[in-house]
Design a protein around this motif. Structure first.
Motif, short mmCIF file in Angstrom:
data_model
loop_
_atom_site.label_atom_id
_atom_site.label_comp_id
_atom_site.label_asym_id
_atom_site.label_seq_id
_atom_site.Cartn_x
_atom_site.Cartn_y
_atom_site.Cartn_z
N MET A 13 0.95 -1.22 0.03
CA MET A 13 0.24 0.05 0.09
C MET A 13 0.94 1.37 -0.12
O MET A 13 0.64 2.22 -0.61
N ILE A 14 1.84 1.22 0.77
CA ILE A 14 2.83 2.47 0.75
C ILE A 14 3.32 2.57 -0.57
O ILE A 14 3.49 3.76 -1.21
N TRP A 15 3.92 1.60 -1.13
CA TRP A 15 4.69 1.74 -2.54
C TRP A 15 3.63 2.08 -3.55
O TRP A 15 4.18 2.93 -4.24
N ALA A 16 2.32 1.43 -3.40
CA ALA A 16 1.31 1.93 -4.45
C ALA A 16 1.07 3.50 -4.10
O ALA A 16 0.94 4.10 -5.13
N SER A 17 0.95 3.83 -3.05
CA SER A 17 0.40 5.28 -3.15
C SER A 17 1.62 6.37 -3.37
O SER A 17 1.35 7.41 -3.89
N ILE A 18 3.05 5.70 -3.05
CA ILE A 18 3.99 6.73 -3.56
C ILE A 18 3.98 6.47 -5.19
O ILE A 18 4.13 7.76 -5.62
N LEU A 19 3.90 5.54 -5.73
CA LEU A 19 3.80 5.61 -7.25
C LEU A 19 2.59 6.28 -7.84
O LEU A 19 2.82 7.19 -8.50
N LEU A 20 1.40 6.07 -7.13
CA LEU A 20 0.42 6.84 -7.59
C LEU A 20 0.51 8.34 -7.43
O LEU A 20 0.05 9.25 -8.34
N SER A 21 1.21 8.69 -6.34
CA SER A 21 1.22 10.19 -6.15
C SER A 21 2.21 10.62 -6.89
O SER A 21 2.22 12.03 -7.28
N ILE A 22 3.35 10.07 -7.40
CA ILE A 22 4.41 10.53 -8.58
C ILE A 22 3.66 10.56 -10.27
O ILE A 22 3.75 11.85 -10.64
N TYR A 23 2.99 9.59 -10.34
CA TYR A 23 2.40 9.41 -11.66
C TYR A 23 0.87 9.84 -11.76
O TYR A 23 0.45 10.37 -13.04
N VAL A 24 0.22 10.05 -10.84
CA VAL A 24 -1.25 10.45 -10.97
C VAL A 24 -1.45 11.77 -10.11
O VAL A 24 -1.96 12.79 -10.81
N ASN A 25 -1.55 12.07 -8.75
CA ASN A 25 -1.74 12.91 -8.17
C ASN A 25 -0.94 13.01 -6.93
O ASN A 25 -1.18 11.93 -5.99
N GLN A 26 -0.66 14.33 -6.16
CA GLN A 26 -0.07 13.95 -5.02
C GLN A 26 -0.70 13.61 -3.85
O GLN A 26 -0.61 13.47 -2.54
#
Length: 68
Positions: A13-26
């Protein structure tokens, strides 16, 4: 086994949220914060919702080196 699943789920969940914050939205970093707060809360209270859910699904703590 249950503790390993919980650790793997939290890490994912942590890795997914970091990647999503980089590529989708902070704003996905809020998920990282939520996971962190949940980990802190479970270390203080020794209660974890995912642990209870996994117990209902029949996953046991057998084989865990740090399982309670």
């Amino acid at each position: 086994m249950k503790t390993r699943i919980i650790h793997a789920f939290a890490g994912t969940m942590i890795w997914a949220s970091i990647l999503l914050s980089i590529y989708v939205n902070q704003n996905w970093l809020w998920l990282t914060g939520f996971v962190g707060i949940n980990l802190l809360q479970s270390s203080i209270t020794n209660w974890c919702l995912l642990d209870k859910i996994l117990g209902k699904l029949g996953v046991s703590n057998k084989g865990d080196s740090c399982g309670v």
